[in-house]
Structure formats: structure tokens, C-alpha cells
Motif scaffolding. Sequence first.
Motif, mmCIF file in Angstrom:
data_model
loop_
_atom_site.group_PDB
_atom_site.id
_atom_site.type_symbol
_atom_site.label_atom_id
_atom_site.label_comp_id
_atom_site.label_asym_id
_atom_site.label_seq_id
_atom_site.Cartn_x
_atom_site.Cartn_y
_atom_site.Cartn_z
ATOM 1 N N VAL A 1 7.767 -4.124 14.439
ATOM 2 C CA VAL A 1 9.093 -4.733 14.458
ATOM 3 C C VAL A 1 9.812 -4.404 15.760
ATOM 4 N N ALA A 2 10.489 -5.399 16.328
ATOM 5 C CA ALA A 2 11.291 -5.219 17.536
ATOM 6 C C ALA A 2 12.754 -5.433 17.167
ATOM 7 N N THR A 3 13.574 -4.401 17.399
ATOM 8 C CA THR A 3 14.997 -4.489 17.057
ATOM 9 C C THR A 3 15.888 -4.509 18.287
ATOM 10 N N GLY A 4 15.369 -4.043 19.408
ATOM 11 C CA GLY A 4 16.190 -3.928 20.605
ATOM 12 C C GLY A 4 16.997 -2.638 20.621
ATOM 13 N N GLY A 5 16.762 -1.755 19.648
ATOM 14 C CA GLY A 5 17.490 -0.494 19.563
ATOM 15 C C GLY A 5 16.553 0.692 19.468
ATOM 16 N N ALA A 6 17.131 1.822 19.064
ATOM 17 C CA ALA A 6 16.363 3.068 18.942
ATOM 18 C C ALA A 6 15.234 2.953 17.925
ATOM 19 N N GLU A 7 15.367 2.038 16.963
ATOM 20 C CA GLU A 7 14.340 1.854 15.934
ATOM 21 C C GLU A 7 12.999 1.437 16.517
ATOM 22 N N ASP A 8 13.006 0.881 17.725
ATOM 23 C CA ASP A 8 11.765 0.427 18.356
ATOM 24 C C ASP A 8 10.816 1.585 18.675
ATOM 25 N N THR A 9 11.332 2.813 18.671
ATOM 26 C CA THR A 9 10.498 3.977 18.973
ATOM 27 C C THR A 9 10.117 4.749 17.712
ATOM 28 N N GLN A 10 10.493 4.247 16.542
ATOM 29 C CA GLN A 10 10.297 4.981 15.294
ATOM 30 C C GLN A 10 9.150 4.434 14.459
ATOM 31 N N ILE A 11 8.663 5.307 13.554
ATOM 32 C CA ILE A 11 7.649 4.941 12.574
ATOM 33 C C ILE A 11 8.349 4.965 11.219
ATOM 34 N N ASP B 1 0.850 -1.197 0.000
ATOM 35 C CA ASP B 1 0.000 0.000 0.000
ATOM 36 C C ASP B 1 0.888 1.250 0.000
ATOM 37 N N PRO B 2 0.551 2.269 -0.803
ATOM 38 C CA PRO B 2 1.364 3.493 -0.828
ATOM 39 C C PRO B 2 1.457 4.202 0.530
ATOM 40 N N GLU B 3 0.492 3.963 1.405
ATOM 41 C CA GLU B 3 0.507 4.577 2.730
ATOM 42 C C GLU B 3 1.029 3.625 3.810
ATOM 43 N N ALA B 4 1.659 2.529 3.416
ATOM 44 C CA ALA B 4 2.124 1.528 4.376
ATOM 45 C C ALA B 4 3.226 2.086 5.276
ATOM 46 N N CYS B 5 3.222 1.624 6.522
ATOM 47 C CA CYS B 5 4.301 1.972 7.443
ATOM 48 C C CYS B 5 4.555 0.797 8.380
ATOM 49 N N GLU B 6 5.759 0.780 8.893
ATOM 50 C CA GLU B 6 6.175 -0.233 9.848
ATOM 51 C C GLU B 6 6.450 0.504 11.153
ATOM 52 N N VAL B 7 6.004 -0.037 12.268
ATOM 53 C CA VAL B 7 6.098 0.653 13.547
ATOM 54 C C VAL B 7 6.979 -0.143 14.493
ATOM 55 N N GLY B 8 7.902 0.563 15.155
ATOM 56 C CA GLY B 8 8.730 -0.069 16.168
ATOM 57 C C GLY B 8 7.876 -0.551 17.326
ATOM 58 N N ALA B 9 8.345 -1.586 18.018
ATOM 59 C CA ALA B 9 7.562 -2.216 19.080
ATOM 60 C C ALA B 9 7.176 -1.245 20.193
#
Length: 178
Positions: free
Chosen positions: A150-160, A111-119
Motif C-alpha cells: 500500500v502507498a499512502t504518501g505518509g509515514a505508513e509507507d515505511t511500516q509493516i 490468512d492468520p499470518e497476513a500482513c500489509e506492507v507500505g510501499a
Amino acid sequence: MTSALLNLQIDAKRRLTTEFRALGANVIVAPANRARTEMARRWTRPCWGSYPRIHEGKLVPAVAFLYVIGEIAKAGEIHFEPAVIAGTEGHGLTEIRPGRRSEYVAALESDPEACEVGAKAATQFAVHAGDSLQLRNEGRTASCKVFAVVATGGAEDTQIFTRLSTAQALANLPAASA
């Protein structure tokens, strides 16, 4: 002695590659602090898209990132909270940003509006795969449909993680040209 040296020579490259990949991206191309806005305006797909896709028979990940500090709310909510929106485009994001998807809806990924969210962000905004988010920055708005958590265990977990074009629109930057 010869056997030990041969073993070291053969195994050293594999071990170094494995260790560096565990640390994340090996090369980051970024401007000096005061030139960031101007470079972001001129950053084009041919610039970052010209890197080789395959080296020694293996895929070379190349992903462009644009970070925007914006405000986020679950669709339908009126209370927005600050968060990092990471606009991405390229190939190999899961190699550069390893992690484990705890939720995933494959049908939404294209989807053009798709996003992945940190845990941690998913918990903060009470969203799951299939939900929608409202994004805003300095009067500009966008929305995204969560296709994965997605869970990375890093700062990415707080990002969209959104499409690069979404982050560019929120930052009032021109879209990357082909």
C-alpha cells in the motif's frame, strides 16, 4: 442572504467531515507516556470495541494499533533491518489510513499470518504480494505473508501492518481479551 446562509448550513457539515477525514483519525485514545506499558497490558477488546459501529447510517471506523520497533528480513534472508511493525485490529483501517494498493492477493488477506506492507518498506525489503517476511523483537519471532503493498504518501509507507496479536506477541504483551 437567506440562500447563502442555507447553503452554508447544509454544506458546512459535509465539508468539515470531508476535510477532517483527509487528515486521518479524528479521535485517538492513548495513555500518557509513562503509563503506556501498563495500559497496553490492560487494553482489551471490550474497551475499544465498545464504540458504535454505525452513526447516522455510516460506518464508524475503529481500529486498535500497537506499534513495535522490530527487525525485519525477507523470508530466507539473514540480514535484518529495523522497521515499524503496526499491529492492528478492528474495522475500517482503509478509511483511517487511506492509500492505494499497488499489489494485492485477496486469497492471502484472511490468512492468520497476513500482513500489509507500505510501499517504501516493500522496496527496502524487496518483497511483493505473496512473499513472506520474518519479524523479530528482543528474541521473539513471527512471520507474515504479504497480501498487499500500500502507498499512502505518509509515514505508513515505511511500516509493516500485521494482526494485533502478532504485534502483541513480539512486544511480549498479553493478547486482547474478548
